[in-house]
Design an enzyme around this catalytic site. Structure first.
Site, mmCIF file in Angstrom:
data_model
loop_
_atom_site.group_PDB
_atom_site.id
_atom_site.type_symbol
_atom_site.label_atom_id
_atom_site.label_comp_id
_atom_site.label_asym_id
_atom_site.label_seq_id
_atom_site.Cartn_x
_atom_site.Cartn_y
_atom_site.Cartn_z
ATOM 1 N N GLY A 193 -19.925 51.994 2.417
ATOM 2 C CA GLY A 193 -18.496 52.101 2.162
ATOM 3 C C GLY A 193 -17.979 53.266 2.990
ATOM 4 O O GLY A 193 -16.816 53.539 3.040
ATOM 5 N N CYS A 194 -18.882 53.937 3.637
ATOM 6 C CA CYS A 194 -18.587 55.146 4.364
ATOM 7 C C CYS A 194 -18.287 56.265 3.392
ATOM 8 O O CYS A 194 -18.152 56.027 2.212
ATOM 9 C CB CYS A 194 -17.454 54.957 5.359
ATOM 10 N N VAL A 195 -18.211 57.447 3.888
ATOM 11 C CA VAL A 195 -18.156 58.599 2.998
ATOM 12 C C VAL A 195 -16.873 59.378 3.153
ATOM 13 O O VAL A 195 -16.110 59.079 4.018
ATOM 14 C CB VAL A 195 -19.356 59.510 3.241
ATOM 15 N N THR B 52 -18.717 57.559 -2.901
ATOM 16 C CA THR B 52 -19.795 56.708 -2.392
ATOM 17 C C THR B 52 -21.176 57.244 -2.709
ATOM 18 O O THR B 52 -22.129 56.490 -2.748
ATOM 19 C CB THR B 52 -19.691 56.593 -0.859
#
Lengths: 105, 427
Positions: free
Chosen positions: A103-105, B194
């Site tokens: 989801g990427c950071v 995330t």
């Protein structure tokens, strides 16, 4: 990294159960993984998506996001949600034997 | 003489231009920066505009005054890059031939990519104009349901929507109106963040503040008539005030030049920021495909690695220095407090103290006042030190010292851990 037996053979997976070795996956494994993801039967529609994901991965070294599957693969987003209900990005990458898309950071 | 063209005069473009200008006399290296206007925006400041903490003057300054003498700034729209001919085509301005091209045009919010998201009454704070409009909308909000929504990842500063939510909660409490406001955080992720430890800590902070969370939400459209977010699997989230962070995409010239992926991001090496398709193109800042945060801290650390590699690049050698994905993010949590995340490709954010083990004064993944003050102080550091390429008054290296590593440091190899412990960061 744990190793577990899936479909009668040893498979390397990460903490969340995603396969970690691209070449340990084959078409016979997909229905087993699909079962774990709560999908009873893989139809032609499922397979088109899985084939796109498998083909897209090697050059980019990362799993296509849902948006990439829709825009580059040409799949309908609503259809993806129907085929892989709830968490399509996770489910389709899991069944295709690929890492969870970042989801990427 | 080598001709370097830098597309974009923002954080990354300005930093790298200034540092290379200091390193090379004009006779060796010609540096041209291209941007469409002469307004440099301190983008982290957008977050504070809706709450009246900052005004336009805090976040906008001329680009030109932050570029060293001897750097030419061309103000023009970029039409396309011809990477094979090594020419940049500009609108209403002569073409620029280059030997080396740095793409530093970042990503921009694109509400037009989601039906309804550019409609009436849909807010965000990812550009100056919308951040200012949101200030008015917050002031006029009589109470009801505030929905903070992320369209899709990746976005610039992925913690900013969390910060906005915390600050909104605090803002309503300070006005005594929090009881009239329901706050819902809607995210395409399966949690607040995330990374697992940060997601757990931040999720706990939402619960404490009575902020509801709707996860795994892939938005199909915004129904501005019914005032609802609608997902692809037909879930609906009603709102009275909607803050919807749009899809972030690279500029259209990237697509016209055939240089980008489906989000107009330029595929680049994770460790050298070199274009995968063209050896003489590098991508610095948010515009590439690095699997780390799109953030000013990452731009800064990546620019440093790029500069370490620069002499090797000029010599035509392999690039020996490897960027580790280091990101360092302050998170405003309201009421004059903040927290700090510090992580890289291999190591997720942990709790602990920074930069001194057990002392801090900054606290990792925990709220305290020092973190908040550090965040506010950073605006001055940004304009005076960072952009001008002057050494920072604090360390920029990523250490595991002072961090409470939980379980196995996922994906971190023993050599990496040792490297962190003996203080050999990426620099």
């Amino acid at each position: 990294m744990p190793t577990c037996r899936i479909g009668g053979r040893p498979i390397d997976v990460n903490d969340e159960g995603f396969l970690t070795v691209y070449d340990q996956w084959d078409a016979d494994l997909a229905p087993v993984l699909a079962g774990y993801a709560g999908i009873d039967e893989l139809t032609d529609e499922h397979w088109k998506v899985l084939r796109f994901l498998r083909a897209d991965f090697p050059a980019r070294k990362e799993t296509a996001t849902l948006r990439r599957v829709a825009t580059v693969g040409g799949f309908d987003m609503k259809e993806l949600f129907r085929l892989f209900p709830g968490k399509p990005a996770k489910k389709m990458s899991y069944i295709a034997g690929l890492p969870k898309p970042k989801g990427c950071v | 003489m080598r001709r370097l063209v830098i597309l974009g005069g923002g954080t990354a473009g300005t930093m790298v231009a200034n540092k290379l200008r200091a390193a090379h006399p004009a006779a060796e290296l010609q540096i041209t920066v291209v941007d469409r206007d002469d307004e440099h925006h301190y983008q982290p400041g957008y977050l504070f505009l809706p709450f009246g903490t900052y005004t336009r003057d805090h976040v906008v300054k001329p680009r030109r005054t932050h570029l060293r003498p001897g750097i030419s700034l061309v103000l023009a729209e970029i039409e396309r890059v011809d990477a094979d001919a090594r020419v940049v085509h500009l609108a209403d301005s002569p073409n620029l031939e280059y030997d080396t091209l740095i793409i530093a045009t970042g990503v921009q919010p694109r509400p037009d990519q989601t039906p309804g998201a550019d409609g009436e009454g849909v807010h965000h704070f990812y550009d100056l104009e919308h951040a200012e409009q949101l200030r008015e909308a917050l002031r006029m909000f009589p109470g009801g349901r505030l929905v903070v929504h992320i369209t899709d990842m990746p976005i610039k500063c992925p913690v900013a929507p969390l910060e906005f939510t915390f600050l909104a909660d605090a803002w309503f409490r300070e006005r005594g109106t929090r009881h009239k406001v329901e706050i819902v955080y809607v995210t395409p992720l399966d949690g607040a963040f995330t990374k697992p430890v940060a997601s757990r800590e931040l999720g706990g902070m939402f619960a404490q503040r009575d902020i509801a969370m709707e996860t795994d939400f892939a938005v199909e459209r915004v129904d501005t008539g019914a005032r609802e977010l609608v997902s692809f699997d037909d879930r609906r989230v009603a709102y009275d005030l909607l803050v919807s962070i749009p899809l972030n995409m690279g500029p259209e010239y990237i697509a016209r030049s055939g240089l980008g992926d489906e989000l107009n991001l330029v595929p680049c090496d994770q460790h050298t920021m070199r274009s995968l398709a063209h050896d003489d193109i590098f991508v610095l800042g948010d515009g590439g495909t690095l699997q780390t945060s799109k953030a000013g801290s990452v731009a800064h650390f990546a620019v440093d690695v790029f500069l370490e590699n620069w002499p090797h690049y000029l010599a035509g050698d392999p690039l020996p220095h490897q960027f580790d994905g280091h990101a360092n993010c302050f998170i405003e949590t309201g009421h004059g407090k903040g927290m700090l995340l510090d992580f890289n490709y291999a190591t997720q954010p942990y709790t602990g103290t920074f930069p001194l083990p057990g002392v801090g004064p900054l606290a990792l993944l925990k709220e305290n006042r020092a973190n908040h003050l550090a965040k506010l102080a950073f605006r001055g550091i940004y304009w005076e030190f960072l952009l001008r390429g002057r050494p920072l008054p604090f360390t920029a290296d990523m250490y595991l010292m002072g961090k409470k590593v939980e379980g196995e440091a996922s994906g971190t190899s023993t050599p990496d851990l040792l490297k962190g412990l003996v203080g050999l960061g990426s620099h």
